[in-house]
Design an enzyme around this catalytic site. Structure first.
Site, PDB file in Angstrom:
ATOM      1  N   TYR A  73       7.609   3.297  24.014  1.00  0.00           N
ATOM      2  CA  TYR A  73       6.514   3.440  23.052  1.00  0.00           C
ATOM      3  C   TYR A  73       6.162   4.910  22.824  1.00  0.00           C
ATOM      4  O   TYR A  73       6.657   5.534  21.903  1.00  0.00           O
ATOM      5  CB  TYR A  73       5.270   2.644  23.493  1.00  0.00           C
ATOM      6  CG  TYR A  73       4.252   2.568  22.371  1.00  0.00           C
ATOM      7  CD1 TYR A  73       4.277   1.516  21.468  1.00  0.00           C
ATOM      8  CD2 TYR A  73       3.310   3.570  22.189  1.00  0.00           C
ATOM      9  CE1 TYR A  73       3.391   1.470  20.417  1.00  0.00           C
ATOM     10  CE2 TYR A  73       2.410   3.536  21.137  1.00  0.00           C
ATOM     11  CZ  TYR A  73       2.447   2.481  20.255  1.00  0.00           C
ATOM     12  OH  TYR A  73       1.575   2.448  19.198  1.00  0.00           O
ATOM     13  N   ALA A 113       0.813  -1.220   0.000  1.00  0.00           N
ATOM     14  CA  ALA A 113       0.000   0.000   0.000  1.00  0.00           C
ATOM     15  C   ALA A 113       0.840   1.262   0.000  1.00  0.00           C
ATOM     16  O   ALA A 113       0.334   2.351  -0.306  1.00  0.00           O
ATOM     17  CB  ALA A 113      -0.943   0.010   1.203  1.00  0.00           C
ATOM     18  N   VAL A 120      -3.207  -7.972  21.583  1.00  0.00           N
ATOM     19  CA  VAL A 120      -2.146  -8.880  21.160  1.00  0.00           C
ATOM     20  C   VAL A 120      -2.215  -8.987  19.650  1.00  0.00           C
ATOM     21  O   VAL A 120      -3.136  -9.579  19.094  1.00  0.00           O
ATOM     22  CB  VAL A 120      -2.303 -10.273  21.807  1.00  0.00           C
ATOM     23  CG1 VAL A 120      -1.168 -11.193  21.359  1.00  0.00           C
ATOM     24  CG2 VAL A 120      -2.324 -10.154  23.314  1.00  0.00           C
ATOM     25  N   THR A 121      -1.265  -8.370  18.976  1.00  0.00           N
ATOM     26  CA  THR A 121      -1.200  -8.406  17.519  1.00  0.00           C
ATOM     27  C   THR A 121       0.216  -8.746  17.097  1.00  0.00           C
ATOM     28  O   THR A 121       1.152  -8.696  17.895  1.00  0.00           O
ATOM     29  CB  THR A 121      -1.591  -7.047  16.910  1.00  0.00           C
ATOM     30  OG1 THR A 121      -0.595  -6.063  17.258  1.00  0.00           O
ATOM     31  CG2 THR A 121      -2.957  -6.574  17.420  1.00  0.00           C
ATOM     32  N   LYS A 148       3.642   8.318  15.934  1.00  0.00           N
ATOM     33  CA  LYS A 148       2.222   8.485  16.241  1.00  0.00           C
ATOM     34  C   LYS A 148       1.860   9.963  16.394  1.00  0.00           C
ATOM     35  O   LYS A 148       0.764  10.393  16.019  1.00  0.00           O
ATOM     36  CB  LYS A 148       1.873   7.719  17.515  1.00  0.00           C
ATOM     37  CG  LYS A 148       2.011   6.205  17.387  1.00  0.00           C
ATOM     38  CD  LYS A 148       1.171   5.630  16.264  1.00  0.00           C
ATOM     39  CE  LYS A 148       1.255   4.119  16.207  1.00  0.00           C
ATOM     40  NZ  LYS A 148       0.493   3.546  15.073  1.00  0.00           N
TER      41      LYS A 148
END
Length: 395
Positions: free
Chosen positions: A236, A111, A276-277, A245
């Site tokens: 993060y 993409a 959870v990915t 982000k």
């Protein structure tokens, strides 16, 4: 037909089980309460094969009859390996969409590429017309800038100073507490991560849709994001990913002031809750944090499909938008509740004692990770050969 077994260890798995992946998709589908609202909005979903993108796809198909195009970048089967889990999940989702009567097309392409954008928009223009919703849920380790040809690689590192914290490790499926130490990122690494995971590509898609006259009246676009606890913030939200982000959130404001100005449409980032990915398991300490959070919440831990249902309720106007002070749609109130976070902080202070006292969160986490690849899914017979050659859904 092949006999396949999981390869890897802990939550690092390199192959997948087609029937297990299909069963996971079917379980998500069955968990989503169907609803016929008759709207059938046209949707372009980028990152449709995994994580929140898959959940948004299934919730949209099941509850709102969405039509349109889903884009993912997945690996086919080879002589040495099965196809990627996302490949098998997409085939299963396409079958469910067809059974449900949804007019939805799945495209396997990068993409980020200009050629992919052009071919996808050609398909949208020819088969669907103006887009009501563009959902941007891409996660990738690298991106080629279509304007310069430069390849940018993302990194997961803190900014300013080194990061050292407890982590979750598995030996023979037994959880234990380890530690992780990461050096601070360089400025080049921060910029590269923003190039991959920030809002630049999202803006290019919106601009391309606008340039082709494919923005429907009331057009809305959202990009998935995360904030999370201060426990993981150094690696993060305050690290390279957080910088990306922040750029994503700035991009929403820029789109609203430029391409979507004057009532043409609206852009939001969506702060989802922990999950959870395949993407999240690559982030140090997130596994431990998520396991402790699940131990605290139990069944009140909200799955991606539940959050996706909430998102669609807000996007379609069935429920009012839940916005924070920065104009972001918030789906993470259940995670960020102060009472919940206080309990997680207490466990984080002595994670070894926490794991010794309660292993439910870590067992759940490992089950969730293995299910991402189709392993250990109830009802699947792993003791017999399985057809691993599954075709990509035809356009």
């Amino acid at each position: 037909m092949r006999e396949v077994a999981p390869k890897g260890r802990g939550y690092l798995i390199v192959n997948s089980h087609p029937e297990g992946c299909a069963a996971v998709v079917d379980r998500m589908w069955q968990a989503i309460t169907p609803r016929e609202d008759g709207s059938a909005p046209t949707v372009l979903l980028l990152g449709a094969s995994a994580g929140y993108g898959l959940a948004v796809l299934l919730a949209g198909l099941r509850r709102h009859g969405i039509r349109g195009v889903g884009v993912a970048y997945e690996a086919p089967e080879t002589e040495r390996r099965t196809a990627s889990a996302g490949w098998y999940r997409t085939a299963a989702a396409a079958a469910l969409a067809a059974e449900n009567g949804n007019d939805f097309t799945f495209v396997n392409a990068d993409a980020f590429g200009a050629d992919a954008k052009a071919s996808v928009l050609d398909l949208v223009a020819a088969q669907y017309g103006p887009v009501d919703h563009l959902v941007y849920s891409l996660a990738a380790p690298r991106r080629t800038d279509p304007r310069t040809g430069s390849v940018h690689h993302s990194v997961i590192k803190p900014l300013g100073e080194a990061y050292e914290a407890p982590s979750l490790e598995f030996t023979d499926d037994i959880a234990k507490v380890g530690s992780v130490r990461l050096p601070p990122a360089t400025e080049d690494e921060r910029e590269a991560t923003t190039k991959v995971m920030g809002g630049e590509d999202w803006a290019l898609w919106v601009e391309a849709l606008a340039g082709r006259g494919l923005l429907a009246d009331g057009f809305t676009t959202v990009a998935l994001s995360y904030v999370g606890s201060e426990l993981t913030a150094p690696v993060y939200r305050q690290g390279t990913i957080g910088a990306a982000k922040e750029h994503l959130e700035q991009t929403a404001a820029t789109l609203n002031d430029t391409v979507l100005a004057g009532g043409t449409g609206r852009a939001f980032t969506v702060v989802a809750g922990a999950a959870v990915t395949q993407a999240s398991t690559a982030i140090p300490s997130i596994a431990l944090y998520t396991s402790l959070l699940r131990g605290v919440l139990g069944e009140d831990f909200r799955s991606t499909d539940r959050q996706a249902v909430e998102l669609w309720e807000q996007l379609t106007g069935a429920e009012p938008l839940v916005l924070d002070g920065q104009g972001r749609i918030r789906l993470d109130g259940w995670e960020m509740d102060e009472a919940v976070q206080q309990r997680v902080r207490a466990l984080w202070a002595d994670p070894e004692a926490a794991l010794e006292a309660d292993t439910s969160g870590t067992r759940w986490f490992l089950e969730q990770v293995r299910a991402l690849y189709g392993w250990d899914v109830p009802g699947v017979d792993y003791g017999r050969p399985v057809e691993t050659t599954v075709t990509w859904p035809s356009a």
